[in-house]
Design a protein around this motif. Structure first.
Motif, mmCIF file in Angstrom:
data_model
loop_
_atom_site.group_PDB
_atom_site.id
_atom_site.type_symbol
_atom_site.label_atom_id
_atom_site.label_comp_id
_atom_site.label_asym_id
_atom_site.label_seq_id
_atom_site.Cartn_x
_atom_site.Cartn_y
_atom_site.Cartn_z
ATOM 1 N N ALA A 160 36.227 19.259 44.757
ATOM 2 C CA ALA A 160 36.260 19.875 46.087
ATOM 3 C C ALA A 160 35.035 20.733 46.365
ATOM 4 N N VAL A 161 34.671 21.635 45.469
ATOM 5 C CA VAL A 161 33.541 22.544 45.719
ATOM 6 C C VAL A 161 32.644 22.637 44.480
ATOM 7 N N PRO A 162 31.977 21.520 44.131
ATOM 8 C CA PRO A 162 31.205 21.531 42.884
ATOM 9 C C PRO A 162 30.112 22.609 42.870
ATOM 10 N N GLY A 163 29.503 22.876 44.026
ATOM 11 C CA GLY A 163 28.422 23.864 44.059
ATOM 12 C C GLY A 163 28.916 25.237 43.624
ATOM 13 N N ARG A 164 30.041 25.636 44.174
ATOM 14 C CA ARG A 164 30.588 26.957 43.829
ATOM 15 C C ARG A 164 31.165 26.966 42.424
ATOM 16 N N ALA A 165 31.874 25.886 42.068
ATOM 17 C CA ALA A 165 32.508 25.846 40.749
ATOM 18 C C ALA A 165 31.468 25.901 39.637
ATOM 19 N N ASN A 166 30.236 25.483 39.962
ATOM 20 C CA ASN A 166 29.199 25.465 38.928
ATOM 21 C C ASN A 166 28.226 26.629 39.043
ATOM 22 N N ILE A 205 42.591 28.292 43.307
ATOM 23 C CA ILE A 205 41.879 27.475 44.301
ATOM 24 C C ILE A 205 41.182 28.383 45.317
ATOM 25 N N VAL A 206 41.886 29.429 45.748
ATOM 26 C CA VAL A 206 41.271 30.387 46.678
ATOM 27 C C VAL A 206 40.041 31.033 46.034
ATOM 28 N N LEU A 207 40.165 31.387 44.757
ATOM 29 C CA LEU A 207 39.056 32.065 44.085
ATOM 30 C C LEU A 207 37.845 31.147 43.953
ATOM 31 N N VAL A 208 38.075 29.872 43.593
ATOM 32 C CA VAL A 208 36.928 28.946 43.478
ATOM 33 C C VAL A 208 36.254 28.800 44.840
ATOM 34 N N ALA A 209 37.077 28.681 45.890
ATOM 35 C CA ALA A 209 36.490 28.573 47.230
ATOM 36 C C ALA A 209 35.683 29.825 47.549
ATOM 37 N N GLY A 210 36.069 30.962 46.975
ATOM 38 C CA GLY A 210 35.329 32.205 47.194
ATOM 39 C C GLY A 210 34.124 32.370 46.292
ATOM 40 N N PRO A 232 29.912 39.031 38.902
ATOM 41 C CA PRO A 232 29.944 38.234 40.136
ATOM 42 C C PRO A 232 30.604 36.866 39.969
ATOM 43 N N PHE A 233 30.637 36.309 38.767
ATOM 44 C CA PHE A 233 31.324 35.029 38.577
ATOM 45 C C PHE A 233 32.845 35.203 38.507
ATOM 46 N N GLU A 234 33.334 36.422 38.307
ATOM 47 C CA GLU A 234 34.783 36.665 38.355
ATOM 48 C C GLU A 234 35.211 37.166 39.727
ATOM 49 N N ASN A 235 34.302 37.854 40.408
ATOM 50 C CA ASN A 235 34.662 38.538 41.655
ATOM 51 C C ASN A 235 33.428 38.591 42.549
ATOM 52 N N PRO A 236 33.145 37.470 43.256
ATOM 53 C CA PRO A 236 31.844 37.339 43.920
ATOM 54 C C PRO A 236 31.676 38.103 45.226
ATOM 55 N N SER A 237 32.756 38.526 45.898
ATOM 56 C CA SER A 237 32.543 39.061 47.242
ATOM 57 C C SER A 237 33.590 40.091 47.629
ATOM 58 N N GLY A 238 33.371 40.715 48.767
ATOM 59 C CA GLY A 238 34.347 41.660 49.308
ATOM 60 C C GLY A 238 35.694 41.008 49.567
ATOM 61 N N PHE A 239 35.661 39.711 49.892
ATOM 62 C CA PHE A 239 36.926 38.990 50.108
ATOM 63 C C PHE A 239 37.682 38.777 48.790
ATOM 64 N N THR A 240 36.989 38.237 47.780
ATOM 65 C CA THR A 240 37.696 37.995 46.508
ATOM 66 C C THR A 240 38.199 39.319 45.939
ATOM 67 N N ASN A 241 37.458 40.400 46.192
ATOM 68 C CA ASN A 241 37.865 41.710 45.683
ATOM 69 C C ASN A 241 39.237 42.105 46.227
ATOM 70 N N VAL A 242 39.379 42.039 47.550
ATOM 71 C CA VAL A 242 40.658 42.427 48.160
ATOM 72 C C VAL A 242 41.751 41.422 47.784
#
Lengths: 197, 570
Positions: free
Chosen positions: A35-41, B191-196, B247-257
């Protein structure tokens, strides 16, 4: 009786390991990679076709001797010198003399490097280390104080550099979440692209 | 504190207000044995787990049977996790060729993850292989959370049933909690976190040549999947050394909240489940209100203190927030979150026994760090860890009823169950064990020069550093004033013992109390009954919580954070 309980415990742990320790992370890795390879990597950024870093991970803009390069915006000080395999902060307490001396020294160096008059208030993000040691961002005030120096080193107009700072400023998500910040690596890559033209 | 800080606090409150009743009702159904719309997915998995391990899901256990199974499962977990770490060199998925941790460190880590503490005396990037992180640490993130919830659910059954010898089946509660609650919710959250922007791969560190031609190795890993259960299960053990500051665990203000919401979700929801399961919703709301007020009463001051900044930095440093300046005490904090929301995270994580950090607590202002410490000292009930928060506050509720009963000369009863000498002895034990462990271990450690050498900071802050470690371990929080080097044989061993005591020496009396209360009949309410579903009772419960803790820890808190504050503010 006890033997049966221990056997149940062991088999239950191993079966739950298959579910939560193998199936769960592998299925999610598969989904993420599709789904989001860029972010996942790791949200890599490229220049001339090569990965030069991650937009999420700060990096140093220094010469081989460790001196900051004036043609680049400088990130926050780092407790790990931007070694991405050694994340962490200084852990110095608020009253620790080592912290207070370091902040004073960094503030003097910041003013000298950016040709600011003595006593100019320095934004605190410019003289404090982050928690991760990998903070990719700086405050807008910090970027704007550095802009004239960067412009001079690159023979660009300060207005042009300030415009780039504005373009690479990330605002609060939904107007609420987080702080408005400037991503140092993205900004410096943009400067290099301008410089090439 | 800026308007924006308050807005982010309110976003978390609003998200909880919407989700807690839904999640609470769902968990009540799960632990009451109700079927779900996804029965065709859950049931075959569960039946397979029961069949291979030889468990009869229809049978129920007495409190002794329940706690025996729980202790056997936890003991086996410690041994297996210890073994995985010590053998990781020879096990698969070790792309970084990481060698095995030392025996004391492996012991500490095994106990830490099995007790839902997640104290970490190692650096995640360089000490644990991918195999260990996945099959060892992630697994315990799930099952230690499920164990905590199981104890809370058994106690709820003791209160909701009349004259019962049995309190449910540990194996069923463990399996249903994992399969129906933790795995599905953690999957959605991941899934939400990866998208973030949180990474999710199985790669070795990736070498890049930076803009100026230096080399930088960017780590890989199945981070989002572990991050999700780390917060949801109030575990807190970071994939990386910097934990949620990375940053790879918590990249942004959104993932933080999002992560703050995630770590508060189950502890608050369980109070709602409690109300549903005892069929007196207002009883659950009274407990929930006490948890919420204690939480808000700690996170708001922590946010204000950190947003105010460190006065010792002097006038040449601009710490005042504006449209362009990120204000506050930024040492050890990430600018993308800001100082206030950083404190919101750490205060919520210490109040929930998560122990995750998105900023370095050791560098907090004296009183800001003090708030984190007091959150843990409260015994993790504001709202506390998954399960442990609820059973902790129910014990305090019974204590409150007892104290109120003494004051007005009524027979103390909670939810129609008489509170008598047997329960009160066990509650006395429950209340005393953790402070005894914290204070004795801190005093012994500080009296040994070789152990004092582990401190990074000195003076009052050094005392706080050591006190924080034992408070965190004994309350199964896992948060650290990370300046302390805990990776010594002495500290690995003693912190490990404190974690075991803080978990199992509390679970056993709680289960004994549950056994004793379960056997009693429920007395119908009368005019003489002290109502426990009112604002008055919520106030009493908060008072008892604060006073019981305050009297125990006040002297040592005075010597640590309060002295440091007085010194720094001249």
């Amino acid at each position: 009786m006890m033997r049966r309980v221990v056997r149940a415990a062991l088999v239950m742990l191993l079966s739950l390991t298959v579910l939560t320790g193998i199936a769960y992370p592998l299925v999610l890795t598969g989904l993420a990679q599709v789904a989001v390879p860029g972010r996942a990597n790791g949200s890599l950024l490229y220049a001339h076709g090569h990965a030069v870093g991650s937009s999420l991970i700060g990096q140093a803009f220094t010469n081989a001797a460790g001196q900051p390069l004036p043609q680049y915006f400088q990130p926050r000080p780092s407790a790990s010198n931007y070694n991405a395999l050694a994340s962490g902060g200084t852990n110095l307490g608020p009253s620790n003399p080592v912290l207070l001396r370091s902040v004073a020294r960094l503030a003097r160096a910041y003013r000298a490097f950016n040709h600011l008059p003595p006593g100019t208030p320095v934004p605190s993000d410019a003289v404090t280390t982050s928690g991760s040691g990998l903070d990719p961002d700086i405050s807008i005030a910090n970027a704007l104080l550095q802009a004239p120096r960067v412009a001079a080193a690159r023979h660009l107009s300060p207005a042009r550099v300030r415009a780039l700072v504005q373009r690479y400023t990330q605002s609060r998500i939904l107007g609420i979440l987080g702080e408005p910040v400037v991503n140092v690596l993205e900004l410096n890559l943009a400067l290099n692209r301008v410089g090439r033209h | 504190m800026t308007v924006n800080d308050v807005a982010q606090f309110l976003v978390v409150v609003a998200a909880l207000a919407v989700t807690v009743p839904l999640m609470g009702a769902y968990m009540a159904r799960v632990y009451s044995g109700a079927t779900s719309r996804l029965e065709r997915v859950f049931r075959p998995v569960e039946n397979l787990l029961y069949r291979v391990s030889g468990v009869d899901p229809e049978s129920e256990q007495t409190w002794r049977g329940y706690v025996t199974s729980l202790l056997a499962f936890s003991a086996v977990s410690v041994l297996v996790l210890y073994g995985i770490q010590r053998l990781q060199e020879w096990l698969p998925l070790n792309p970084g060729h990481i060698s095995a941790p030392s025996a004391p460190l492996a012991w500490n880590t095994a106990v830490s993850f099995v007790t839902n503490t997640n104290w970490q005396n190692y650096s995640g990037e360089t000490a644990m292989s991918l195999f260990t992180q996945m099959t060892g640490l992630t697994v315990q993130n799930f099952v230690s959370a499920a164990v905590g919830i199981a104890v809370a659910v058994a106690l709820i059954r003791a209160l909701s049933r009349s004259r019962t010898a049995t309190l449910g089946n540990f194996w069923v509660d463990l399996v249903r909690g994992t399969v129906r609650v933790l795995v599905p919710v953690a999957s959605l959250a991941a899934i939400v976190l990866v998208a973030g922007g949180v990474i999710q791969n199985l790669d070795a560190p990736h070498l890049v040549h930076t803009v100026v031609g230096a080399r930088q190795s960017l780590p890989g890993g199945a981070v989002a999947s572990q991050e999700a259960i780390k917060e949801l299960g109030t575990n807190g053990g970071g994939f990386f050394n910097a934990n949620s500051a990375h940053p790879f665990e918590n990249p942004s203000g959104f993932t933080n909240v999002f992560e703050i919401w995630l770590l508060l979700l189950i502890p608050f929801s369980l109070a709602w489940s409690f109300g549903v399961m005892v069929e007196r919703r207002r009883q659950g709301i009274a407990i929930l209100a006490a948890m919420a007020l204690l939480w808000a009463g700690s996170v708001l001051p922590a946010m204000a203190l950190e947003a105010h900044g460190n006065p010792l930095l002097g006038p040449g440093i601009n710490q005042r927030a504006s449209a362009t300046v990120v204000g506050g005490n930024l040492t050890g904090k990430e600018v993308r979150f800001g100082a206030g929301p950083s404190a919101l995270f750490n205060a919520s994580a210490t109040a929930t026994s998560t122990g995750a950090v998105n900023s370095m607590s050791d560098s907090y202002t004296a009183l800001g760090g003090g708030v984190l410490l007091v959150n843990m000292m409260l015994g993790e009930v504001s709202p506390g860890g998954v399960g442990s928060g609820l059973y902790g506050i129910l014990i305090l509720a019974i204590l409150s009823v007892f104290i109120a009963g003494l004051m007005v000369g009524r027979t103390p009863e909670y939810l129609g169950k008489k509170v008598q000498a047997a329960e009160m002895k066990l509650i006395g034990l429950y209340i005393l064990i953790v402070p005894a462990c914290v204070l004795a271990a801190t005093a012994i450690s500080l009296s040994l020069p070789s152990v004092r050498a582990s401190l990074l900071n000195h003076g009052a802050h050094g005392l706080t550093e050591m006190l924080y470690a034992f408070t965190s371990a004994s309350n199964n929080n896992g948060s650290a004033f990370a300046g302390l080097n805990g990776n010594t044989t002495f500290l690995n061993t003693v912190l490990g013992v404190c974690m075991l005591i803080g978990r199992f020496a509390l679970i056993v009396p709680v289960m004994a109390i549950a056994g004793s209360l379960g056997r009693k009949g429920r007395i119908p309410d009368s005019a003489g009954t002290l109502r426990t579903d009112t604002a008055l009772f919520t106030t009493l419960l908060i008072g008892v919580t604060v006073i019981v803790v305050g009297l125990t820890y006040f002297p040592v808190v005075t010597l640590g954070p309060i002295v440091e504050h007085l010194v720094t503010h001249g």
